[in-house]
Design a protein around this motif. Sequence first.
Motif, PDB file in Angstrom:
ATOM      1  N   UNK A  81       0.952  -1.197  -0.009  1.00 37.75           N
ATOM      2  CA  UNK A  81       0.103  -0.012   0.109  1.00 37.75           C
ATOM      3  C   UNK A  81       0.903   1.192   0.023  1.00 37.75           C
ATOM      4  N   UNK A  82       1.952   1.177   0.635  1.00 39.58           N
ATOM      5  CA  UNK A  82       2.774   2.452   0.747  1.00 39.58           C
ATOM      6  C   UNK A  82       3.519   2.519  -0.676  1.00 39.58           C
ATOM      7  N   UNK A  83       3.888   1.569  -1.388  1.00 47.71           N
ATOM      8  CA  UNK A  83       4.393   1.845  -2.895  1.00 47.71           C
ATOM      9  C   UNK A  83       3.144   2.454  -3.489  1.00 47.71           C
ATOM     10  N   UNK A  84       2.000   2.083  -3.401  1.00 47.58           N
ATOM     11  CA  UNK A  84       0.795   2.507  -4.027  1.00 47.58           C
ATOM     12  C   UNK A  84       0.873   3.930  -4.001  1.00 47.58           C
ATOM     13  N   UNK A  85       0.897   4.324  -2.632  1.00 47.24           N
ATOM     14  CA  UNK A  85       0.783   5.677  -2.432  1.00 47.24           C
ATOM     15  C   UNK A  85       1.778   6.625  -2.693  1.00 47.24           C
ATOM     16  N   UNK A  86       2.726   5.970  -2.712  1.00 54.07           N
ATOM     17  CA  UNK A  86       4.179   6.757  -2.776  1.00 54.07           C
ATOM     18  C   UNK A  86       4.446   6.951  -4.338  1.00 54.07           C
TER      19      UNK A  86
END
Length: 449
Positions: A295-300
């Motif tokens: 999820x972090x990579x999708x947001x970032x």
Amino acid sequence: MQEFINQLDGMAVLDKEGYYTYVSPGWERYTGFHASEVLGRKVWEIIPESHATEVFQTGKAVTRGLVSFNGIPAFTTYFPRFDQNGELCGIMLYIVIQGKESVAQFQTRIIALSSQIEFYRKELSMERGAKYNLDNIIGESKAILDLKHKILQASRSSSTVLIEGETGSGKELIAHAIHTLSPRCSANFVRVNCSAIPNELMESEFFGYAAGAFTGASRKGKIGRFELADSGTLFLDEINLLPMTMQPKFLRVLQEHEIDPVGSLKSQFVDVRVIAASNIELEQLVEKGSFRSDLYYRLNVIRISAPPLRTRKEDIPLLVQNFISRLNKQLGMMIGDIGSEALNFLMAYDWPGNVRELQNAVESAMNQTDHTILTIKDFSQLTERIRMRERKQAVTHYKLIPAKQAFEKSLIQDALMACEGNRKKAAELLGISRTMLYNKMAQYEIGDS
């Protein structure tokens, strides 16, 4: 838009290769060609005299006379179309028949319709859009100029944005500005603080629910925040507080662009741009295992850092003047300026609460002053808060290592003096081993004397 198109004598859209992708009913009536005959064919096959070539070569709009069909003269205006990267991606053209008088009438009609469209766009933006724009981010420091450049870059994309920064540093302003500058500006800008929604209600709040999904549910069902932001922007503040149980569901929306309302058997497509904000670096939470890495990579995808006020103190005078002007209107006051001594005081402070703390300090001073110029006396609440913080820091400092080390050093020196420098006896007197005494002497740089 349909109303606008219907009032045109004729309209067509070409792609970047000159192929027809759309023709209006008016265009069909004027030219005598049916849409099925022209769609997918190049404009020069249908109208050899077309001036589309000029637009493709120059990238500028042109208006030219067009050879008449069935004895009806006409004028055609060709408008270049550009994609998000500024590349020419096609042409929109409209036809005005019945000579120059119709051209003038049509221009008048275009101006009126454009004014109406702009009026309704602004009304929609005020009603359901972002409240702030790039001008609301005050400052001329390099940090702010760099920030505004990143905002402009982010506004041209539909990728997710992660805004990180300390509390009070203006993360929400950044999100508003991105939406306002984006092609989604006339659609909804939905703001949600992830910490303000109880965990048990979070799924229905974000994804909605179908009619009769659970006991007490509305008979009509409920639209969730993602659906409410369809075609627009969803701003997720304090995303770092999103529960682990909800993170996979958010990941699915970002990957598949689909939501599953509670109690519904069908997934629903949504076109939403997500902007998330966090006052803690999400990467730290990923390392601790409290935030999913996927999820972090999708947001970032696009990352923007809000600079703390202490790193751009040169912006404080502009910020103070802006607050005074705005608060004068809100509070019905007539404060004209701030004194140099007071301003220097504000410039010397590090502002752990950032811009929000500065605004609070200025508003408090304006409510305390009896004059039209703010003085350092008017910032008594801030000075008292600083004194309290300094006292706490002093007490904390005293309780910790320095006081203990000073006491140990003095005690060792007294023991060595009492034992006339005999380390063995001094260690026995202190109740510690000789090795520990040697280590302490080295630590505190105590000699034999």
